[in-house]
Design an enzyme around this catalytic site. Structure first.
Site, short mmCIF file in Angstrom:
data_model
loop_
_atom_site.label_atom_id
_atom_site.label_comp_id
_atom_site.label_asym_id
_atom_site.label_seq_id
_atom_site.Cartn_x
_atom_site.Cartn_y
_atom_site.Cartn_z
N THR A 37 45.89 38.59 38.59
CA THR A 37 44.66 38.42 37.76
C THR A 37 44.59 39.60 36.83
O THR A 37 43.79 39.21 35.67
CB THR A 37 43.53 38.51 38.71
OG1 THR A 37 43.55 39.74 39.52
CG2 THR A 37 43.53 37.01 39.63
N ASP A 58 54.10 43.98 43.40
CA ASP A 58 53.06 43.57 44.31
C ASP A 58 52.55 45.25 45.23
O ASP A 58 53.82 45.76 45.89
CB ASP A 58 53.56 42.57 45.34
CG ASP A 58 52.27 41.93 45.79
OD1 ASP A 58 52.21 40.65 45.79
OD2 ASP A 58 51.37 42.71 46.51
N TYR A 148 36.37 38.40 52.30
CA TYR A 148 36.65 39.43 51.08
C TYR A 148 35.94 40.92 51.67
O TYR A 148 36.57 41.99 51.78
CB TYR A 148 36.12 39.07 49.99
CG TYR A 148 35.94 40.18 48.84
CD1 TYR A 148 37.08 40.44 48.16
CD2 TYR A 148 34.78 41.07 48.60
CE1 TYR A 148 36.83 41.52 47.10
CE2 TYR A 148 34.89 42.17 47.87
CZ TYR A 148 36.03 42.16 47.00
OH TYR A 148 35.78 43.18 46.08
N ASN A 177 27.46 46.06 41.52
CA ASN A 177 27.69 45.05 40.36
C ASN A 177 28.45 45.47 39.34
O ASN A 177 27.71 45.89 38.29
CB ASN A 177 26.35 43.95 40.01
CG ASN A 177 26.41 43.18 41.17
OD1 ASN A 177 26.07 43.75 42.48
ND2 ASN A 177 26.52 41.71 41.24
N ARG A 216 19.89 42.94 40.92
CA ARG A 216 21.31 43.57 41.33
C ARG A 216 21.16 44.86 40.86
O ARG A 216 20.70 45.13 39.99
CB ARG A 216 22.39 42.74 40.77
CG ARG A 216 22.60 41.45 41.14
CD ARG A 216 23.20 41.39 42.75
NE ARG A 216 23.37 39.92 43.10
CZ ARG A 216 22.48 39.19 43.63
NH1 ARG A 216 21.18 39.60 43.70
NH2 ARG A 216 22.84 37.99 44.22
N ASP A 278 23.29 32.89 48.23
CA ASP A 278 22.88 34.31 47.28
C ASP A 278 21.90 35.13 48.00
O ASP A 278 21.45 34.76 48.69
CB ASP A 278 22.38 33.48 45.96
CG ASP A 278 22.73 33.97 44.68
OD1 ASP A 278 23.97 34.20 44.62
OD2 ASP A 278 22.00 33.84 43.69
#
Ligand code: UD1
Length: 312
Positions: A37, A58, A148, A177, A216, A278
């Site tokens: 990513t 990796d 996660y 965030n 947030r 959420d």
């Protein structure tokens, strides 16, 4: 004194900003990234510096990590390499475990073998889950609600266990965030501010899921990079868990007010059903980080969004 730091996940959003700051502080940096990513374009500036070495590989692969350590002295590791998408962690729990837990073990044991004293680890506010009592403090009982979050918490525990067992210094940062340039706006599950910025810049409307009063603790990537660099460079770091946040809860409606000033002729805002799962409110207590490292987030949301829109 110039030191050498290893940054895993160096080509990612937070990684590349952290690399830039470490280089600007006069240090040498080795960046490891498998480019799953991460993007080499994020390291354009770093690659021109002359003090940056990039290794494509990796972080979960023992031989790769060992080769990075071999024959050089590494003064600290910033371990950011991760599977970063929460939805993907549900779909690919084995990959999530390998990337977000096993790689932490590989990196930590390499540190022990090669005499590297310190790991700064990218954990997440996701470990708190959806707690009613805010702000979240590091002493709260964690409640991971995704593979996660579970993996991030497991890595914290592993590192702190190694710290107690072998004297490794393990600094676990729980990022809230994080927003800023180089964050991928490409998926519906990208950070809301990178999606909004991308769409407003293109003259497209944005969608707010719910009434926009959800909040947030949005923290600028520049403040996050500063926390990372400070923890790596600090004379003595010790070990522990620290929120990396502003301590301020900002609603999406307030964010939209800022965008209206930045894009006076912006396209519209549509309100849609709130997303299942959420969290309504999230906010961290920034006190522990300030106390241990004397680092406080200083970019306020107006300035941070202004910088993001200008590409800074
Ligand atoms: C973050 C994770 C998410 C995870 C959650 C719980 C990221 C980018 N998201 O979500 O995968 O499940 O923590 O740990 O890491 N929103 C809109 N419009 C949009 C996009 C988002 O209104 O186009 C809303 C969301 O519904 C949410 C808020 O904005 O209410 C923030 O969303 P997001 O940036 O995804 O962060 P988290 O909700 O904290």
């Amino acid at each position: 004194m110039e030191r050498t730091f290893l940054v895993t996940g160096a080509a990612g959003f937070i990684g590349s900003h952290s690399v830039d700051l470490l280089l600007a502080s006069g240090h040498a940096v080795i960046g490891l990234d498998n480019l799953r990513t991460g993007r080499l374009a994020n390291l354009e500036q770093a690659l021109r510096s002359g003090r940056f070495t990039f290794v494509e590989g990796d972080a979960a692969d023992e031989a790769t990590v060992d080769a990075v350590f071999a024959g050089r002295r590494i003064d600290g590791v910033l371990h950011l390499a991760a599977l970063v998408s929460v939805p993907e962690s549900f779909r690919e729990p084995a990959l999530n475990f390998r990337t977000n837990v096993a790689a932490t073990d590989v990196v930590a044991r390499a540190c022990l073998r090669h005499g590297c004293p310190r790991v700064v680890f990218a954990s997440s506010a996701a470990v708190y889950g959806d707690r009613a009592e805010l702000p979240n403090r590091e002493s709260a009982v964690p409640q991971p609600m995704s593979p996660y979050a579970a993996a991030k918490l497991a890595s914290e525990e592993l590192l702190l266990g190694y710290a107690a067992s072998y004297g490794l210094q393990a600094v676990c940062f729980r990022y809230f965030n994080v927003y800023g340039v180089r964050q991928d706006p490409g998926s519906p599950y990208s950070g809301v501010l990178s999606i909004f910025t991308d769409r407003f810049a293109a003259g497209l409307p944005v969608t707010v899921y719910g009434d926009g009063e959800q909040t947030r603790d949005f923290v600028s990537v520049h403040d996050v990079a500063r926390a990372n660099a400070t923890a790596l460079i600090a004379e003595a770091a010790g070990s522990g868990r620290f929120n990396v946040c502003t301590g301020v809860a900002v609603s999406l409606n307030r964010v939209l007010d800022v965008y209206r000033r930045l894009y006076p002729s912006s396209a519209g805002v549509a309100y849609a059903e709130a997303r299942v799962g959420d969290i309504r409110h999230s906010c961290g207590d920034a006190g522990a980080l300030a106390k241990r490292f004397d680092v406080r987030a200083r970019v306020e949301i107006e300035a941070g969004l202004g910088a993001l829109v200008r590409g800074e």
